[in-house]
Scaffold this active site. Structure first.
Site, short mmCIF file in Angstrom:
data_model
loop_
_atom_site.label_atom_id
_atom_site.label_comp_id
_atom_site.label_asym_id
_atom_site.label_seq_id
_atom_site.Cartn_x
_atom_site.Cartn_y
_atom_site.Cartn_z
N THR A 145 0.82 -1.21 0.00
CA THR A 145 0.00 0.00 0.00
C THR A 145 0.86 1.27 0.00
OG1 THR A 145 -1.63 -1.21 1.30
CG2 THR A 145 -1.85 1.19 1.23
N GLU A 146 0.56 2.15 -0.94
CA GLU A 146 1.24 3.45 -1.04
C GLU A 146 2.75 3.31 -1.17
OE1 GLU A 146 -0.50 5.98 -1.53
OE2 GLU A 146 -2.47 5.61 -0.63
N LEU A 147 3.18 2.16 -1.70
CA LEU A 147 4.59 1.86 -1.88
C LEU A 147 5.38 1.91 -0.56
CD1 LEU A 147 4.91 1.13 -4.81
CD2 LEU A 147 6.24 3.17 -5.18
N ILE A 148 4.70 1.63 0.53
CA ILE A 148 5.39 1.58 1.82
C ILE A 148 6.32 0.37 1.83
CG2 ILE A 148 5.08 1.24 4.31
CD1 ILE A 148 2.41 2.82 3.98
N TRP A 299 5.59 6.53 -1.14
CA TRP A 299 5.67 7.45 -2.29
C TRP A 299 4.90 8.74 -2.05
CZ3 TRP A 299 2.92 4.83 -7.16
CH2 TRP A 299 1.55 4.70 -6.91
#
Lengths: 391, 272
Positions: A145-148, A299
């Site tokens: 999720t969200e490039l975490i 990101w």
């Protein structure tokens, strides 16, 4: 041979209805069905349908030479099934070309990795199954999720037998190093790490229609030229962005769709360049070096950290209250209750509570259906009180 | 009412006349305006060389209700004074007791009736709350009656008109400040409450809502919504912590010097 890797994130949250303290224990649903349907259909008209059609044309036109990848969240796929099967069919047609890779992520677009490993694994598994069922592929690449991302995540993902993982090519994790290389996550032996080239990605996603930008207007040949400049062998230019960039964040009248139509042809004019999906890059490239990322990177915003979701007392209070219910939720052994709890985990709910107005305020406001982060928090806590009562 | 004097002074001195608007008949009386007062205001606005209004909210009224050219109106938001000798009063309260404050004239314009209706709804959910209504005005007898009728007299204090350190004390004691004004050209009192780290709820029908980002904003007539936000602020320490911390930051940029600078530049421009 340098590669261009395009991955598009496809997600729409299930927005909540206005829920006051007086709505608690009234047996109401939490989601605003009508609003979610309207938004989904609006974005389908502006983005998903026309852009999928363009992608299909491009894939046919360039044979196997134009290849892309999508990560579509579970909550998004469910909405497509319910509200707009036409869009789902168009994604299936793209899958049938064999030129499209579908990535793995948490089904509910959640932050579960940070709070519950069991929950995280279960959501990834749910999503994997969903992708297999709809598109006939077993995902090889994971994106959180969200490039975490951090080292711990990479280790978990390697154990789950993925071959590639995506992350933000943030300056503070790269230092002098290039995002255009494949890396080996610290502590991993096989997993390959692909990093977003945020400059080139954001030239399209954020700056495309910005008239103040010195490079405006951005044309496909100019952009391809920038890509061609990084022509050293073994490089990979990772363009990761929201799919809604095409026609929604950047409206059709900005020329974004014409840009997209022309883009693959311009890149492929250079005989050395090709398009590859993340798993193909992982297969064909050896890691240039190990990369150590102890702290989570994302990101979002200028900070590229977690503060868009868990950066203030409101967000922390809400998310701890939510994950604090896990044991009680599981004890009910009720699939419906588990599903409702999971829907409450979608990261967007916490994003709406972000109070970092002043630097990044514009983007946050654009995506926020609430008048203020405080309204978002009160609404969420009312819903949580109702849910807590129900279990 | 000083309009005629202003216009006369311009005639006598030959200098420009600037109308600084802090309140209009529509704010005080809603739609039931006194025609004579309106006519005087309109005469003053039409004849002014320039107009300063304390908010965009008021500017909109000037433009839409009085037919004034918007170019003639400059918005200069008010600010708040920090009194030098302000003591941070430490007040003893009963454990767990929460105080919600209304401070202002008890008149139609300030929306005291909405405060009382919302208070009744809050008490349905949270028992240990005391509501303080500080101020005086023509609606006070009716408000006392209404509180009695709702049988919440024991949760309600009519503190009367407060002065100086009494005001400071009551701000310092409060857990939440509510300004449910029906029509508020600006509204300095929420800024004062914020100086005491009190979270504030304000009506959207106010000028001050244009400059505050870390206040809860509701429509004055939406009693349910007001009660919901009051309960939210009373129940969740995290909310109060974030709102007050951010408000403290925001207050740093709200001071009279900036307002004075802006007014001065209007004067300079008009005087050519």
């Amino acid at each position: 041979m340098p590669s261009v890797c395009c991955y598009f994130q496809v997600h729409q949250p299930l927005r909540h209805r206005h829920f006051t303290v007086f709505d608690i224990k009234q047996g109401l649903s939490y989601e605003d069905e009508e609003k979610n349907r309207q938004i989904l259909n609006k974005v389908a008209e502006k983005c998903y349908l026309p852009t999928n059609l363009i992608m299909l044309d491009l894939i046919r036109k360039y044979g196997g030479n134009f290849r892309i990848s999508f990560s579509i969240t579970g909550v998004m796929l469910e909405q497509l099934e319910r509200f707009n099967p036409e869009v789902l069919d168009s994604f299936k047609r793209l899958a049938d070309t064999g030129c499209v890779e579908f990535l793995s992520e948490t089904y509910y677009h959640s932050l579960a990795f940070l709070y519950s490993m069991r929950e995280f694994r279960e959501q990834v598994e749910l999503h994997r199954k969903k992708i297999k069922a709809l598109f006939g592929q077993t995902p090889q690449t994971f994106r959180n999720t969200e490039l975490i991302y951090n080292n711990d995540l990479a280790r978990v993902i390697e154990k789950m037998h993925y071959t590639a993982i995506l992350a933000e090519g943030a300056d503070h994790i790269l230092g002098w190093r290039s995002p255009n290389r494949v890396y080996q996550p610290a502590g991993c032996a096989k997993l390959k790490l692909l990093l977003r080239n945020y400059r080139l990605s954001d030239d399209i996603a954020f700056r495309f229609s910005n008239r103040q930008w010195p490079e405006y207007p951005l044309t496909a040949d100019k952009f391809a030229h920038w890509i061609h400049q990084t022509d050293a062998a073994g490089q990979t230019i990772n363009l990761f962005m929201d799919y809604e960039t095409f026609g929604e964040h950047q409206w059709a009248d900005t020329g974004i769709l014409e840009f997209l139509r022309a883009f693959p042809g311009e890149v492929l004019k250079h005989p050395e360049f090709r398009f590859q999906t993340p798993m193909e890059i992982a297969r064909d490239h050896n890691p240039a070096a190990p990369l150590d990322v102890p702290n989570p990177v994302s990101w979002a915003d200028v900070e590229r950290d977690l503060t868009a979701w868990i950066g203030n007392p409101l967000q922390n209070d809400a998310i701890h209250a939510l994950y604090g219910m896990e044991r009680k939720v599981r004890k009910t052994k009720n699939a419906g209750i588990l599903d409702i709890w999971r829907r409450l985990q979608t990261s967007d709910h916490f994003y709406y509570m972000c109070t970092k107005w002043f630097a990044d305020g514009d983007v946050h406001k654009y995506f926020n259906p609430y008048e203020s982060p405080y309204h978002a928090y009160i609404n969420y806590m009312n819903i949580l009180a109702d849910f807590s009562d129900a279990i | 009412m000083t309009v005629h004097a202003g216009i006369e002074a311009r005639r006598a001195s030959g200098r420009p006349y600037i109308y600084h608007v802090h309140s209009l008949e529509f704010d005080r009386s809603g739609e039931n305006i006194n025609r004579q007062v309106y006519d005087v205001e309109r005469y003053g606005l039409e004849n002014a060389d320039h107009i300063i209004s304390v908010s965009h909210y008021t500017k909109d009224t000037i433009v839409n209700r009085y037919g004034i050219n918007p170019d003639k109106v400059t918005v200069v938001h008010n600010a708040v004074s920090r009194s030098e000798g302000r003591i941070r009063c430490r007040i003893e309260k009963r454990p767990g007791e929460k105080i919600v404050l209304f401070l202002g004239r008890i008149t139609f314009q300030k929306g005291p009736d909405y405060f009382i209706e919302a208070a009744a709804r809050v008490l349905e959910k949270i028992p240990n709350v005391t509501f303080v209504m500080a101020g005086a005005g023509d609606m006070m007898p009716r408000m006392i009656e209404r509180v009695a009728q709702l049988r919440m007299g024991r949760y309600f204090h009519f503190a009367g008109f407060l002065k100086g350190d009494e005001v400071e004390r009551i701000y310092a004691m409060s857990d939440l400040y509510v300004m449910p004004s029906v029509s508020e050209p600006f509204g300095i009192s929420p800024l004062e409450a914020m100086l005491y780290d009190v979270p504030v709820i304000i009506s959207k029908q106010s000028g001050v809502s244009e400059i505050l980002h870390h206040a809860l904003k509701v429509n004055f007539w939406d009693v349910n919504e007001l009660a919901d936000k009051m309960i939210g602020a009373l129940r969740h320490p995290a909310l109060v912590m974030e709102m007050t911390a951010r408000s403290r930051e925001e207050l740093k940029n709200i001071h009279w010097n900036a307002a004075a600078e802006k007014i001065l530049s209007v004067y300079r421009r008009v005087c050519g």
